[in-house]
Write a protein that holds these residues in place. Structure first.
Motif, PDB file in Angstrom:
ATOM      1  N   MET A   1       0.843  -1.189   0.000  1.00 46.75           N
ATOM      2  CA  MET A   1       0.000   0.000   0.000  1.00 46.75           C
ATOM      3  C   MET A   1       0.880   1.241   0.000  1.00 46.75           C
ATOM      4  SD  MET A   1      -2.710   1.322   2.902  1.00 46.75           S
ATOM      5  CE  MET A   1      -3.602  -0.210   2.846  1.00 46.75           C
ATOM      6  N   ALA A   2       0.585   2.201  -0.881  1.00 47.13           N
ATOM      7  CA  ALA A   2       1.340   3.432  -0.904  1.00 47.13           C
ATOM      8  C   ALA A   2       1.022   4.268   0.319  1.00 47.13           C
ATOM      9  CB  ALA A   2       0.997   4.216  -2.180  1.00 47.13           C
ATOM     10  N   LYS A   3       1.984   5.079   0.715  1.00 45.11           N
ATOM     11  CA  LYS A   3       1.784   5.950   1.870  1.00 45.11           C
ATOM     12  C   LYS A   3       0.788   7.038   1.532  1.00 45.11           C
ATOM     13  CE  LYS A   3       4.312   8.832   5.163  1.00 45.11           C
ATOM     14  NZ  LYS A   3       5.631   9.392   5.525  1.00 45.11           N
ATOM     15  N   ALA A   4      -0.150   7.312   2.446  1.00 39.60           N
ATOM     16  CA  ALA A   4      -1.148   8.341   2.209  1.00 39.60           C
ATOM     17  C   ALA A   4      -0.474   9.694   2.052  1.00 39.60           C
ATOM     18  CB  ALA A   4      -2.144   8.386   3.376  1.00 39.60           C
ATOM     19  N   ASP A   5      -0.952  10.490   1.118  1.00 38.45           N
ATOM     20  CA  ASP A   5      -0.365  11.786   0.820  1.00 38.45           C
ATOM     21  C   ASP A   5      -0.457  12.727   2.012  1.00 38.45           C
ATOM     22  OD1 ASP A   5      -1.163  14.748  -0.427  1.00 38.45           O
ATOM     23  OD2 ASP A   5       0.539  13.762  -1.386  1.00 38.45           O
ATOM     24  N   GLU A   6       0.654  13.451   2.261  1.00 39.25           N
ATOM     25  CA  GLU A   6       0.693  14.356   3.411  1.00 39.25           C
ATOM     26  C   GLU A   6      -0.316  15.481   3.273  1.00 39.25           C
ATOM     27  OE1 GLU A   6       2.301  14.018   6.171  1.00 39.25           O
ATOM     28  OE2 GLU A   6       3.417  12.243   5.625  1.00 39.25           O
ATOM     29  N   GLY A   7      -0.504  15.975   2.037  1.00 37.44           N
ATOM     30  CA  GLY A   7      -1.449  17.066   1.843  1.00 37.44           C
ATOM     31  C   GLY A   7      -2.871  16.654   2.166  1.00 37.44           C
ATOM     32  N   ALA A   8      -3.252  15.446   1.757  1.00 38.49           N
ATOM     33  CA  ALA A   8      -4.600  14.966   2.044  1.00 38.49           C
ATOM     34  C   ALA A   8      -4.798  14.798   3.539  1.00 38.49           C
ATOM     35  CB  ALA A   8      -4.855  13.644   1.325  1.00 38.49           C
ATOM     36  N   ARG A   9      -3.753  14.298   4.231  1.00 38.95           N
ATOM     37  CA  ARG A   9      -3.883  14.086   5.667  1.00 38.95           C
ATOM     38  C   ARG A   9      -3.913  15.402   6.430  1.00 38.95           C
ATOM     39  NH1 ARG A   9       0.390   9.680   7.577  1.00 38.95           N
ATOM     40  NH2 ARG A   9       1.789  10.975   6.351  1.00 38.95           N
ATOM     41  N   ALA A  10      -3.281  16.448   5.862  1.00 39.11           N
ATOM     42  CA  ALA A  10      -3.210  17.725   6.565  1.00 39.11           C
ATOM     43  C   ALA A  10      -4.558  18.433   6.577  1.00 39.11           C
ATOM     44  CB  ALA A  10      -2.157  18.622   5.917  1.00 39.11           C
ATOM     45  N   PHE A  11      -5.419  18.153   5.620  1.00 37.84           N
ATOM     46  CA  PHE A  11      -6.727  18.786   5.552  1.00 37.84           C
ATOM     47  C   PHE A  11      -7.656  18.106   6.557  1.00 37.84           C
ATOM     48  CE2 PHE A  11     -11.086  18.803   3.927  1.00 37.84           C
ATOM     49  CZ  PHE A  11     -11.298  20.167   3.773  1.00 37.84           C
ATOM     50  N   THR A  12      -8.139  18.862   7.517  1.00 36.00           N
ATOM     51  CA  THR A  12      -9.030  18.288   8.525  1.00 36.00           C
ATOM     52  C   THR A  12     -10.479  18.415   8.084  1.00 36.00           C
ATOM     53  OG1 THR A  12      -9.129  20.393   9.731  1.00 36.00           O
ATOM     54  CG2 THR A  12      -7.418  18.819  10.383  1.00 36.00           C
ATOM     55  N   THR A  13     -11.277  17.468   8.466  1.00 34.27           N
ATOM     56  CA  THR A  13     -12.682  17.458   8.112  1.00 34.27           C
ATOM     57  C   THR A  13     -13.499  16.876   9.254  1.00 34.27           C
ATOM     58  OG1 THR A  13     -14.334  16.414   6.664  1.00 34.27           O
ATOM     59  CG2 THR A  13     -12.212  15.305   6.862  1.00 34.27           C
ATOM     60  N   ALA A  14     -14.720  17.352   9.391  1.00 35.01           N
ATOM     61  CA  ALA A  14     -15.611  16.839  10.428  1.00 35.01           C
ATOM     62  C   ALA A  14     -15.964  15.374  10.202  1.00 35.01           C
ATOM     63  CB  ALA A  14     -16.888  17.681  10.481  1.00 35.01           C
ATOM     64  N   ALA A  15     -15.663  14.870   9.012  1.00 30.82           N
ATOM     65  CA  ALA A  15     -15.955  13.459   8.724  1.00 30.82           C
ATOM     66  C   ALA A  15     -14.969  12.518   9.395  1.00 30.82           C
ATOM     67  CB  ALA A  15     -15.949  13.223   7.214  1.00 30.82           C
ATOM     68  N   ILE A  16     -13.836  13.037   9.825  1.00 28.28           N
ATOM     69  CA  ILE A  16     -12.831  12.204  10.479  1.00 28.28           C
ATOM     70  C   ILE A  16     -13.176  12.060  11.954  1.00 28.28           C
ATOM     71  CG2 ILE A  16     -10.416  12.107  11.204  1.00 28.28           C
ATOM     72  CD1 ILE A  16      -9.693  13.449   8.563  1.00 28.28           C
ATOM     73  N   ARG A  17     -13.043  10.837  12.455  1.00 26.50           N
ATOM     74  CA  ARG A  17     -13.311  10.573  13.867  1.00 26.50           C
ATOM     75  C   ARG A  17     -12.061  10.023  14.548  1.00 26.50           C
ATOM     76  NH1 ARG A  17     -19.296   7.676  13.919  1.00 26.50           N
ATOM     77  NH2 ARG A  17     -20.512   9.572  13.514  1.00 26.50           N
ATOM     78  N   GLU A  18     -12.007  10.238  15.823  1.00 30.03           N
ATOM     79  CA  GLU A  18     -10.915   9.660  16.598  1.00 30.03           C
ATOM     80  C   GLU A  18     -10.959   8.139  16.438  1.00 30.03           C
ATOM     81  OE1 GLU A  18      -9.234   9.669  21.209  1.00 30.03           O
ATOM     82  OE2 GLU A  18     -10.998  10.844  20.662  1.00 30.03           O
ATOM     83  N   GLY A  19      -9.823   7.554  16.169  1.00 32.97           N
ATOM     84  CA  GLY A  19      -9.772   6.118  15.950  1.00 32.97           C
ATOM     85  C   GLY A  19      -9.630   5.744  14.494  1.00 32.97           C
ATOM     86  N   ASP A  20      -9.930   6.678  13.570  1.00 31.20           N
ATOM     87  CA  ASP A  20      -9.698   6.397  12.157  1.00 31.20           C
ATOM     88  C   ASP A  20      -8.197   6.276  11.911  1.00 31.20           C
ATOM     89  OD1 ASP A  20     -12.373   6.490  11.429  1.00 31.20           O
ATOM     90  OD2 ASP A  20     -12.318   8.616  10.913  1.00 31.20           O
ATOM     91  N   ASP A  21      -7.801   5.280  11.143  1.00 25.01           N
ATOM     92  CA  ASP A  21      -6.374   5.145  10.878  1.00 25.01           C
ATOM     93  C   ASP A  21      -5.929   6.178   9.838  1.00 25.01           C
ATOM     94  OD1 ASP A  21      -6.624   4.156   8.180  1.00 25.01           O
ATOM     95  OD2 ASP A  21      -7.030   2.164   8.978  1.00 25.01           O
ATOM     96  N   PRO A  22      -4.620   6.368   9.671  1.00 25.18           N
ATOM     97  CA  PRO A  22      -4.132   7.419   8.766  1.00 25.18           C
ATOM     98  C   PRO A  22      -4.645   7.307   7.340  1.00 25.18           C
ATOM     99  CG  PRO A  22      -2.358   6.689  10.197  1.00 25.18           C
ATOM    100  CD  PRO A  22      -3.513   5.756  10.436  1.00 25.18           C
ATOM    101  N   THR A  23      -4.769   6.086   6.840  1.00 27.88           N
ATOM    102  CA  THR A  23      -5.243   5.931   5.471  1.00 27.88           C
ATOM    103  C   THR A  23      -6.709   6.333   5.346  1.00 27.88           C
ATOM    104  OG1 THR A  23      -3.654   4.148   5.056  1.00 27.88           O
ATOM    105  CG2 THR A  23      -5.513   4.329   3.547  1.00 27.88           C
ATOM    106  N   ALA A  24      -7.535   5.934   6.297  1.00 31.27           N
ATOM    107  CA  ALA A  24      -8.946   6.336   6.273  1.00 31.27           C
ATOM    108  C   ALA A  24      -9.074   7.848   6.369  1.00 31.27           C
ATOM    109  CB  ALA A  24      -9.704   5.659   7.417  1.00 31.27           C
ATOM    110  N   ARG A  25      -8.244   8.455   7.199  1.00 27.43           N
ATOM    111  CA  ARG A  25      -8.257   9.916   7.313  1.00 27.43           C
ATOM    112  C   ARG A  25      -7.915  10.570   5.979  1.00 27.43           C
ATOM    113  NH1 ARG A  25      -7.463  12.306  12.576  1.00 27.43           N
ATOM    114  NH2 ARG A  25      -7.862  10.743  14.189  1.00 27.43           N
TER     115      ARG A  25
END
Length: 211
Positions: free
Chosen positions: A1-25
Motif C-alpha cells: 500500500m502506498a503511503k497516504a499523501d501528506e497534503g490529504a492528511r493535513a486537511f481536517t474534516t468533520a468526517a474524520i473521527r478519533e480512531g480512524d487510521d491514517p489511510t482512512a483519514r
C-alpha cells in the motif's frame, strides 16, 4: 500500500473521527476536497485515491463504494454538529438568550470551519439512496429541534416575543448555515466577529427582551 499523501492528511474534516487510521483519514480528506471541487458524479474513486496518494484498491479496504464515502462524510458531519450543539447547550447558562447564543455560536462556527462539507451537504443530497438520505435528514431534523426547543422555551418564559417561533427558528438555522457560503478565514471579519453578529441577528429574529 502506498503511503497516504501528506497534503490529504493535513486537511481536517468533520468526517474524520478519533480512531480512524491514517489511510482512512487521508481518504476522507481527499474525498471531501475532490467532491467539493468536482461534484459527486464528477469524482471517481481513482481521483480520490490519486489525491490521497494511495492505490484505488486501498479505498475498498475502508469503504465499500464511493456512495459509502459520501454517506460517511454527510452522516458523520451532521452527527458531529448535533453533538457539538447539544454540548454547547448543556454548558450554557439557563437564561434563554444565553442558550440561544450558545447554539448559534456552535452552528455558525462549525459551518465557518467546514465550508466544503456544508457545500456537499447542500448539493449532493440527490446523490444519496433513500436509506442514506433518511439518515442525513434525521441529523438535520435533530439540529432543528434543538433550536426549536430553545426558542419555544424563550417564548414561554417571556424572553422572546416572536409570534412565529417555528418560522423564526427555521430562519435562524438557515441563516447560520449560509455562513459557510461566504465566510473566509482571511476575510475582513473574524469567525468570532461573525458569530457575535449572528447572535445579534438571532436575538432580533426571536424578539429578545431582557427578563
Amino acid at each position: 500500500m502506498a503511503k497516504a499523501d501528506e497534503g490529504a492528511r493535513a486537511f481536517t474534516t468533520a468526517a474524520i473521527r478519533e480512531g480512524d487510521d491514517p489511510t482512512a483519514r487521508a481518504i476522507l480528506s481527499a474525498a471531501v476536497q475532490m467532491i467539493a471541487a468536482r461534484g459527486y458524479h464528477g469524482t471517481s474513486i481513482r481521483d480520490i485515491a490519486t489525491f490521497a496518494g494511495i492505490s484505488p484498491g486501498s479505498i475498498y479496504n475502508h469503504f465499500g463504494s464511493k456512495h459509502e464515502l459520501l454517506v460517511t462524510i454527510l452522516v458523520r458531519g451532521g452527527s458531529a454538529l448535533v453533538e457539538a450543539t447539544e454540548r454547547a447547550l448543556l454548558d450554557a447558562p439557563a437564561e434563554p438568550a444565553a442558550r440561544l447564543d450558545a447554539i448559534v455560536s456552535t452552528h455558525v462556527g462549525v459551518h465557518a470551519q467546514n465550508p466544503m462539507e456544508s457545500y456537499i451537504g447542500n448539493s449532493e443530497l440527490r446523490s444519496l439512496d433513500a436509506v442514506a438520505l433518511e439518515r442525513v435528514i434525521a441529523n438535520r431534523d435533530a439540529q432543528q429541534r434543538i433550536f426549536d426547543r430553545v426558542i419555544d422555551d424563550g417564548v414561554r418564559r417571556g424572553a422572546f416575543t416572536t409570534q412565529n417561533p417555528v418560522e423564526a427558528s427555521r430562519f435562524v438555522v438557515t441563516a447560520c448555515t449560509a455562513v459557510a457560503m461566504w465566510f473566509r478565514p482571511d476575510g475582513p471579519a473574524s469567525e468570532a466577529d461573525v458569530i457575535a453578529r449572528y447572535q445579534a441577528v438571532a436575538r432580533d429574529a426571536v424578539g429578545h427582551r431582557p427578563l
